[in-house]
Structure formats: C-alpha cells, structure tokens
Design a protein around this motif. Structure first.
Motif, PDB file in Angstrom:
ATOM      1  N   GLY A   1      -8.182   3.096   5.502  1.00 41.19           N
ATOM      2  CA  GLY A   1      -7.984   1.926   4.663  1.00 41.19           C
ATOM      3  C   GLY A   1      -8.552   0.685   5.328  1.00 41.19           C
TER       4      GLY A   1
ATOM      5  N   ILE B   1       0.859  -1.182   0.000  1.00 41.70           N
ATOM      6  CA  ILE B   1       0.000   0.000   0.000  1.00 41.70           C
ATOM      7  C   ILE B   1       0.895   1.231   0.000  1.00 41.70           C
ATOM      8  CG2 ILE B   1      -1.742   1.287   1.297  1.00 41.70           C
ATOM      9  CD1 ILE B   1      -2.628  -1.498   2.433  1.00 41.70           C
TER      10      ILE B   1
ATOM     11  N   TYR C   1      -4.030   6.279   1.208  1.00 41.41           N
ATOM     12  CA  TYR C   1      -3.510   4.912   1.143  1.00 41.41           C
ATOM     13  C   TYR C   1      -3.975   4.354  -0.202  1.00 41.41           C
ATOM     14  CZ  TYR C   1      -3.216   5.313   6.279  1.00 41.41           C
ATOM     15  OH  TYR C   1      -2.943   5.698   7.561  1.00 41.41           O
ATOM     16  N   THR C   2      -3.032   3.902  -1.034  1.00 46.63           N
ATOM     17  CA  THR C   2      -3.402   3.392  -2.357  1.00 46.63           C
ATOM     18  C   THR C   2      -2.809   2.007  -2.563  1.00 46.63           C
ATOM     19  OG1 THR C   2      -3.384   5.670  -3.174  1.00 46.63           O
ATOM     20  CG2 THR C   2      -3.390   3.916  -4.808  1.00 46.63           C
ATOM     21  N   PRO C   3      -3.647   0.988  -2.766  1.00 47.91           N
ATOM     22  CA  PRO C   3      -5.103   1.021  -2.753  1.00 47.91           C
ATOM     23  C   PRO C   3      -5.632   1.151  -1.326  1.00 47.91           C
ATOM     24  CG  PRO C   3      -4.370  -1.239  -3.068  1.00 47.91           C
ATOM     25  CD  PRO C   3      -3.138  -0.364  -3.059  1.00 47.91           C
ATOM     26  N   ALA C   4      -6.849   1.668  -1.220  1.00 45.42           N
ATOM     27  CA  ALA C   4      -7.464   1.875   0.091  1.00 45.42           C
ATOM     28  C   ALA C   4      -7.960   0.568   0.697  1.00 45.42           C
ATOM     29  CB  ALA C   4      -8.625   2.868  -0.021  1.00 45.42           C
ATOM     30  N   GLN C   5      -8.158  -0.448  -0.137  1.00 44.68           N
ATOM     31  CA  GLN C   5      -8.618  -1.754   0.353  1.00 44.68           C
ATOM     32  C   GLN C   5      -7.826  -2.842  -0.339  1.00 44.68           C
ATOM     33  OE1 GLN C   5     -12.886  -2.512   0.759  1.00 44.68           O
ATOM     34  NE2 GLN C   5     -12.580  -4.442  -0.313  1.00 44.68           N
ATOM     35  N   VAL C   6      -7.338  -3.807   0.439  1.00 45.09           N
ATOM     36  CA  VAL C   6      -6.650  -4.970  -0.104  1.00 45.09           C
ATOM     37  C   VAL C   6      -7.232  -6.227   0.516  1.00 45.09           C
ATOM     38  CG1 VAL C   6      -4.484  -3.747  -0.588  1.00 45.09           C
ATOM     39  CG2 VAL C   6      -4.789  -4.889   1.617  1.00 45.09           C
TER      40      VAL C   6
END
Length: 116
Positions: free
Chosen positions: A111, A36, A43-48
C-alpha cells in the motif's frame, strides 16, 4: 405541530451526525483521516492521500489470518504494527511525501500513503 417539531429535530440531528463523520478529521480531532481495511489478502484502498499531521487507521479483519503494516524507506522501523487478525493500528504522518508499506508474511500485499 408536535409531529413537525419531532421531524425537524430528527432532521437536524441526522445532519449533525453526518457532518460530524466526514472522515476528514486530523489526529487532533480524534478521527482518522483515512481508514484502510485489511482483509481478503489486501489493503483496501491500496492508496490514500492525506494532509501532513493526519492519521491513517488500518482495520484488521481477515478471518483469522494475521497481517501487519510495515513501512519501507524512511518509515522503516517507524511504521510497524504487530501481526494482527483483528483490531486497529494507527499512524500519524508528520512529513509530506509518498510512503510505501507492506505485509511481512504476505509481501504481495502493498500500500501507499501520499501525504500533501
């Protein structure tokens, strides 16, 4: 013949490097399952999504602006990085669930890690 052999060796080497950097390795493999980026106030990506036992790595690089990663809910006090302007922080998720986190100085930065 030498050119064909050299080309073949190059192709095999490239294939090995690509397959070795799949980004889907668990903590035991040494590579994080997800990376991330912490920059541009996000935060990229915001979801993992990862699997139980895998590691997430946060990479900090936001032009000198400090950020952190602070867990909420059951990860409060466990998932907690220092304020960083550069560098990395890693956390291994040993339990399944949905885990939210935020940046202390910038509460709009949020995130989620989903652990299967």
């Amino acid at each position: 013949m030498k050119k064909i052999l050299a080309l073949s060796v190059g192709v095999v080497t490239a294939a090995a490097l690509v397959s070795g950097c799949s980004g889907d390795t668990d903590a035991a493999g040494g590579e994080p399952a997800a990376v991330i980026e912490v920059k541009n106030m996000a935060y990229t990506p915001a979801q993992v999504s990862i699997e139980k036992g895998q590691t997430v790595q946060w990479r900090f690089n936001d032009s000198g602006m400090p950020h952190d990663v602070v867990g909420e809910g059951q990860l409060e006090g466990k998932l907690e990085s220092e304020l960083l302007t550069e560098g990395t922080y890693e956390y291994t998720f040993d339990e399944a669930g949905t885990f939210d986190y935020h940046c202390t100085p910038h509460p709009m930065m949020v995130g989620t890690v989903i652990v299967q």
